[in-house]
Design a protein around this motif. Structure first.
Motif: not given
Lengths: 253, 331
Positions: A9-10, A13, A16-17, A20, A85-89, B91-94, B96-97, B106, B138, B147
């Protein structure tokens, strides 16, 4: 099972990234081709000189370029980790029951796949210029390249995760990049080097991989150089993956 | 440990090592959050809010004490806790791409759902959180509110028993904030326990069934917003005397000496007093002012806000921390 499920799965992901952002794909393929066109041409005159005694320049240079690509494909991973890390993902994923090793492997496998395609392109391009491919040798060479990318990518991931700063990561990666590649004989073989440089090169894991890749590209599969290259790279990749998984487990995002 | 608490901690603590020595970020926190309640966790910056939240959500190892989330020991079985909780970080965690759909599917699959199951649940959530129009774009193209709604959807994809939100409405405009509050109330109505940290005291007041205030790593107040306001702050009387008659601090000390005044402080050229019963106290204050020949420019009586509770318990105004909008104090 969980590990395979999560990794798949990862990986998807991450792939795809990558697919793109076409800019990276174009650069990934064009950079090695530029090396071939603009650098190998300069080396043509060296054919028959000491480092190139074995024959054509292409046999020495192409495996070097492939190793350089494999090394380069892995180094960028840390940047992506910092942005995640910054976007929290990453934090979000770390709160899910996702296997930690799979978190790392998704990114590592993406880098490996993104390296193989341009590597095959380079091999295809040099055949008309006199490179004589050996199927088994090429397959083993690709396996070795995958190990190089996997180890580099894992190290870059772990560095990004522990440093968390693009500036520091960039300084370290560029600082380490040059001595590692020059001391591995990627561009010009280490047989041209003085004794002290060769001694230093023996401390560089990449050196063993580059030496092995030259044998493999020439179709010499059973040599001790090839054996050494694989032992060093398998050992390194194993240790590095273990260490990075621990960083993923512990990281306080 | 009681069986039915959604979150229970016992002497929870965390110490970081700094160059200057150990930093006791959390020192013996006891919390009990009941199933189905919205619990607000407040505190000044650096008080230990996020550290506590990170320990409860398995992101940080626990140094001392115990924590149970959804009945599971966090230190011993982090993986089991992860299955039962949802988490939306600051920070959210979505991702983004990726598109909204890809994000959700997922997430569902990582929690073990089949692809069909994940698609079904994602469809529900896209509708519930008004994401239909842009779910196949996206996430990088989303507005702040969109978001944040996607991130909430990610947090509840696997129907967690307990949902942790770290400052969920920071950076949202008032309309989006109100909209999100509504969604959170709906979640509570479906039985989800919600544990949220916030810098906005009016948010805790509007949303939380109970709150706890943490300061210097310890819980300094806990209860329903209403109880806390009555017990800790009381009504406040704000009066602004005409200048020159009696120095403000002299008058302030005299007023604070009265038995009906619990506490107070000087705000610029006005005096704020906390009293148990505002309307009953006003005549006494007027009497005193008359005796001292103090003329007043304005006087107002206000019901307590959580800001008052915060000030009383932490000695700091949340406003001073720079995270809430300043209010006009001297009415």
């Amino acid at each position: 099972m969980r590990l395979i499920h999560d990794t798949r799965l990862l990986f998807w992901r991450k792939l795809l990234e990558a697919l793109r952002s076409p800019a990276w794909i174009v650069i990934g393929i064009s950079t090695p081709l530029l090396y071939l066109a603009l650098f190998m041409t300069l080396l043509d005159r060296l054919a028959g000189s000491p480092g190139f005694a074995s024959g054509d320049v292409i046999d020495v240079f192409v495996p070097g370029i492939l190793c350089l690509m494999a090394f380069g494909s892995g180094t960028g991973a840390g940047w992506i980790v910092i942005s995640e890390l910054e976007s929290g993902v990453l934090e979000r994923l770390r709160v899910t029951p996702t296997n930690r090793f799979a978190l790392l492997m998704g990114a590592v496998l993406r880098d490996v796949v993104m390296m193989i395609v341009p590597a095959l392109a380079v091999i295809a391009v040099v055949i008309p210029f006199g490179y004589d491919p050996h199927l088994l040798g090429i397959l083993a060479l690709l396996a070795l390249l995958c190990l190089i990318t996997a180890a580099t990518s894992a190290i870059s991931n772990a560095l990004g995760l522990s440093l968390r700063e693009i500036g520091t990561l960039a300084a370290i990666v560029t600082g380490v990049n040059l001595p590692l590649t020059l001391l591995s004989g990627v561009l010009l073989p280490m047989s041209l080097a003085p004794q002290w440089m060769r001694a230093l090169a023996h401390l560089n894991p990449l050196y063993y991989a580059v030496e092995a890749s030259r044998d493999l590209a020439a179709g010499t599969i059973g040599s001790s150089t090839v054996g050494q290259g694989f032992i060093v790279m398998i050992g390194l990749t194993g240790v590095v993956l273990w260490w990075c998984t621990r960083v993923y487990q512990k990281a306080v995002a | 440990m009681s069986q039915n608490a959604a979150i229970e901690t016992n002497e929870l603590s965390k110490t970081f090592k700094d160059r200057t020595g150990p930093v006791h970020a959390v020192r013996g926190v006891d919390l009990c959050v009941l199933p189905g309640e919205i619990f607000g966790f407040l505190g000044p910056n650096g008080a230990g809010k996020s550290t506590t939240l990170r320990m409860l959500t398995t992101l940080l190892p626990i140094d001392g004490g115990e924590a149970y989330v959804a009945g599971v020991d966090v230190a011993r079985r982090p993986d089991a806790v992860r299955r039962r909780i949802g988490f939306v970080g600051q920070a959210g965690g979505a991702d983004l791409p990726a598109t909204g759909w890809e994000n959700l599917i997922l997430q569902g699959q990582l929690y073990g759902a089949s692809r069909e199951g994940a698609v079904k649940r994602a469809t529900e959530l896209v509708e519930l959180l008004d994401l239909t129009e842009f779910a196949d774009r996206k996430a990088a193209t989303y507005s702040g509110g969109q978001r944040r709604r996607l991130e909430i959807a990610l947090g509840i994809m696997h129907r967690p028993e307990v949902l942790f939100l770290d400052e969920p409405t920071t950076g949202l405009d008032p309309q989006n904030r109100a909209n999100l509050w509504q969604h959170l109330r709906e979640l509570r109505a479906q039985g989800t326990t919600i544990f949220l940290t916030t810098h906005y005291l009016e948010e805790a007041d509007a949303l939380a069934d109970r709150v706890a205030i943490i300061d210097h790593g310890r819980i300094v107040a806990e209860g329903s917003p209403h109880t806390l306001k009555q017990q800790l702050a009381g009504d406040s009387v704000i009066l602004k005397p005409r200048s020159g008659v009696i120095p403000l601090d002299v008058l302030f000390h005299e007023l604070c000496g009265q038995q009906y005044v619990r506490d107070g402080y000087i705000e610029d050229d006005a005096i704020r007093l906390y009293v148990a019963n505002g309307t009953g106290t006003l005549p006494h204050i007027f009497e005193l002012l008359k005796q001292r020949n103090v003329e007043i420019e304005t006087i107002s009586l206000s019901e307590p806000s959580l800001d008052d509770v915060f000030l009383q318990t932490t000695g700091r105004s949340q406003r001073d921390a720079g995270h809430s909008q300043p209010e006009d104090v001297a009415a």
